[in-house]
Design a protein around this motif. Structure first.
Motif, mmCIF file in Angstrom:
data_model
loop_
_atom_site.group_PDB
_atom_site.id
_atom_site.type_symbol
_atom_site.label_atom_id
_atom_site.label_comp_id
_atom_site.label_asym_id
_atom_site.label_seq_id
_atom_site.Cartn_x
_atom_site.Cartn_y
_atom_site.Cartn_z
ATOM 1 N N SER A 146 158.680 -83.478 63.291
ATOM 2 C CA SER A 146 159.741 -83.531 62.286
ATOM 3 C C SER A 146 160.431 -82.178 62.163
ATOM 4 N N ALA A 147 161.758 -82.190 62.280
ATOM 5 C CA ALA A 147 162.528 -80.960 62.121
ATOM 6 C C ALA A 147 162.566 -80.500 60.669
ATOM 7 N N SER A 148 162.317 -81.443 59.754
ATOM 8 C CA SER A 148 162.385 -81.083 58.326
ATOM 9 C C SER A 148 161.130 -80.369 57.849
ATOM 10 N N LYS A 149 160.062 -80.401 58.642
ATOM 11 C CA LYS A 149 158.801 -79.792 58.214
ATOM 12 C C LYS A 149 158.964 -78.294 58.000
ATOM 13 N N LEU A 150 159.621 -77.636 58.920
ATOM 14 C CA LEU A 150 159.843 -76.191 58.790
ATOM 15 C C LEU A 150 160.762 -75.900 57.612
ATOM 16 N N SER A 151 161.793 -76.712 57.451
ATOM 17 C CA SER A 151 162.722 -76.517 56.333
ATOM 18 C C SER A 151 162.004 -76.621 54.996
ATOM 19 N N ARG A 152 161.111 -77.606 54.861
ATOM 20 C CA ARG A 152 160.379 -77.776 53.611
ATOM 21 C C ARG A 152 159.471 -76.584 53.343
ATOM 22 N N LEU A 153 158.850 -76.051 54.386
ATOM 23 C CA LEU A 153 157.996 -74.878 54.210
ATOM 24 C C LEU A 153 158.805 -73.661 53.785
ATOM 25 N N GLU A 154 159.946 -73.432 54.446
ATOM 26 C CA GLU A 154 160.758 -72.254 54.141
ATOM 27 C C GLU A 154 161.404 -72.342 52.763
ATOM 28 N N ASN A 155 161.601 -73.552 52.265
ATOM 29 C CA ASN A 155 162.188 -73.725 50.945
ATOM 30 C C ASN A 155 161.140 -73.922 49.851
ATOM 31 N N GLY A 156 159.859 -73.805 50.203
ATOM 32 C CA GLY A 156 158.793 -73.902 49.219
ATOM 33 C C GLY A 156 158.634 -75.284 48.623
ATOM 34 N N ARG A 157 158.983 -76.330 49.376
ATOM 35 C CA ARG A 157 158.973 -77.680 48.831
ATOM 36 C C ARG A 157 157.776 -78.513 49.283
ATOM 37 N N SER A 158 156.880 -77.950 50.081
ATOM 38 C CA SER A 158 155.728 -78.717 50.518
ATOM 39 C C SER A 158 154.479 -77.845 50.481
ATOM 40 N N ARG A 159 153.330 -78.520 50.363
ATOM 41 C CA ARG A 159 152.056 -77.809 50.356
ATOM 42 C C ARG A 159 151.762 -77.289 51.762
ATOM 43 N N PRO A 160 151.581 -75.992 51.940
ATOM 44 C CA PRO A 160 151.397 -75.445 53.283
ATOM 45 C C PRO A 160 149.984 -75.670 53.804
ATOM 46 N N ASP A 161 149.888 -76.022 55.066
ATOM 47 C CA ASP A 161 148.605 -76.170 55.732
ATOM 48 C C ASP A 161 148.261 -74.847 56.426
ATOM 49 N N PRO A 162 147.078 -74.276 56.171
ATOM 50 C CA PRO A 162 146.739 -72.975 56.777
ATOM 51 C C PRO A 162 146.875 -72.955 58.299
ATOM 52 N N GLN A 163 146.527 -74.059 58.966
ATOM 53 C CA GLN A 163 146.639 -74.097 60.423
ATOM 54 C C GLN A 163 148.094 -74.017 60.864
ATOM 55 N N ASP A 164 148.984 -74.727 60.151
ATOM 56 C CA ASP A 164 150.415 -74.662 60.475
ATOM 57 C C ASP A 164 150.957 -73.251 60.268
ATOM 58 N N ILE A 165 150.557 -72.614 59.160
ATOM 59 C CA ILE A 165 151.045 -71.262 58.883
ATOM 60 C C ILE A 165 150.529 -70.294 59.941
ATOM 61 N N GLY A 166 149.258 -70.456 60.347
ATOM 62 C CA GLY A 166 148.718 -69.598 61.394
ATOM 63 C C GLY A 166 149.481 -69.739 62.695
ATOM 64 N N THR A 167 149.865 -70.961 63.030
ATOM 65 C CA THR A 167 150.647 -71.207 64.248
ATOM 66 C C THR A 167 151.997 -70.512 64.182
#
Length: 326
Positions: free
Chosen positions: A41-62
């Protein structure tokens, strides 16, 4: 007492800003990041950068690996990621919190400084239970008159939620510096029955004595700046962590707007300085509050405000909005 640490929502915003900064420093577009990581999903990064979703530590590490973050920054942001996901633990500190009030509590928690102005109401952090109850019930009359469906929360729960935020002002040892400009209209006889107003004035007198609280009353005929008229209520939030973005909440009737945009923040900082300059000094405000309390005699009959059903008054025109959420 509410925790001194920022809320998970604020942590998500901080994390999002850092992730965006790192991506731009790496000269990568959002599409390039998605392609290299292989997210569906292209929106996954957008949601993370806009603080709209709960971040997964593995995703952030990647993402941090892709951006080439150094070890110190990596440890800092992974720590923020853990705090950003602990919503359940944070909410235990607010057992009575309603969804409507939670947005304000999320901003207030972790603040080093709060500055507020309201042209018609006493801000929520200063309200007595009687004043808060009256504001909630009067707003529901408008909804009923407009044919709106019945609201989900009980009035008692909404009052408890509003009062739950107020322990922030007496939190030890790191209560924020709190400054409010109160318009005289918020404490005039049009705002409520005399006994409700008297109780509110007494509480303001007591709060004004706290070392971290500064109150200013803006008299109704006082000129602000070069005849400037503030159009809305607003609150400015500066956080204990200097890297957390300063935030402004603008109250616009049915809709509240929150922003970290520097241009908007700077404009409202100028306006707040004008308001403080025009309003009574802290000492004169305390004297004014004492005198106003004395004018409301104890012989006044008690109010009849209840939590029961309300009937909307006859209106010649439909109101376009209300400033009651705070």
């Amino acid at each position: 007492m509410p925790p001194a640490a920022p809320s998970p929502i604020l942590r998500r915003r901080r994390l999002g800003l850092e992730l965006r900064r790192l991506r731009e420093a790496a000269s990568l577009t959002g599409d390039q990041v998605i392609e290299r990581i292989g997210w569906a999903s292209a929106s996954k990064l957008s949601r993370l950068e806009n603080g709209r979703s709960r971040p997964d530590p593995q995703d952030i590490g990647t993402l941090l690996d892709l951006y080439g973050a150094d070890q110190a920054l990596r440890e800092e942001l992974l720590g923020i990621t853990g705090a950003a996901g602990d919503m359940r633990g944070w909410l235990k500190n607010f057992p009575a919190m309603t969804e409507q009030q939670r947005g304000f509590a999320e901003l207030e928690t972790g603040c080093a400084e709060i500055s507020e102005y309201n042209p018609v109401l006493v801000p929520g952090l200063l309200q007595t239970s009687g004043y808060a109850q009256l504001r909630i019930l009067s707003a529901r009359q408008v909804d009923e008159g407009a044919g709106e469906p019945e609201q989900g929360e009980e009035p008692t729960t909404e009052v408890q939620a509003r009062l739950a935020r107020q322990s922030l002002l007496t939190r030890e040892p790191d209560a924020p510096q709190y400054t409010a400009v109160l318009d005289e209209a918020a404490l005039g006889r049009r705002a409520g029955p005399p006994d409700v107003l008297r109780e509110q004035l007494v509480q303001l007198c007591e709060l004004a004595l706290l070392p971290n609280v500064t109150l200013h009353v803006l008299l109704r005929d006082t000129q602000v700046g070069n005849w400037y008229l503030p159009p809305t209520a607003f609150s400015l939030y500066r956080f204990a962590d200097p890297l957390d973005p300063e935030t402004i909440a603008i109250e616009g009737g049915f809709t509240d707007v929150m922003s970290t945009e520097s241009i908007a923040l700077n404009r409202y900082k100028v306006v707040f300085e004008w308001l403080c300059t025009a309003a009574l000094s802290a000492s004169d405000t305390h004297s004014w509050l004492i005198e106003a309390t004395g004018r409301l005699t104890e012989a006044t009959p008690p109010s009849t405000v209840t939590f029961g059903p309300t009937t909307a008054p006859t209106q010649r025109r439909r109101d376009s909005g209300r400033l009651t959420d705070r």
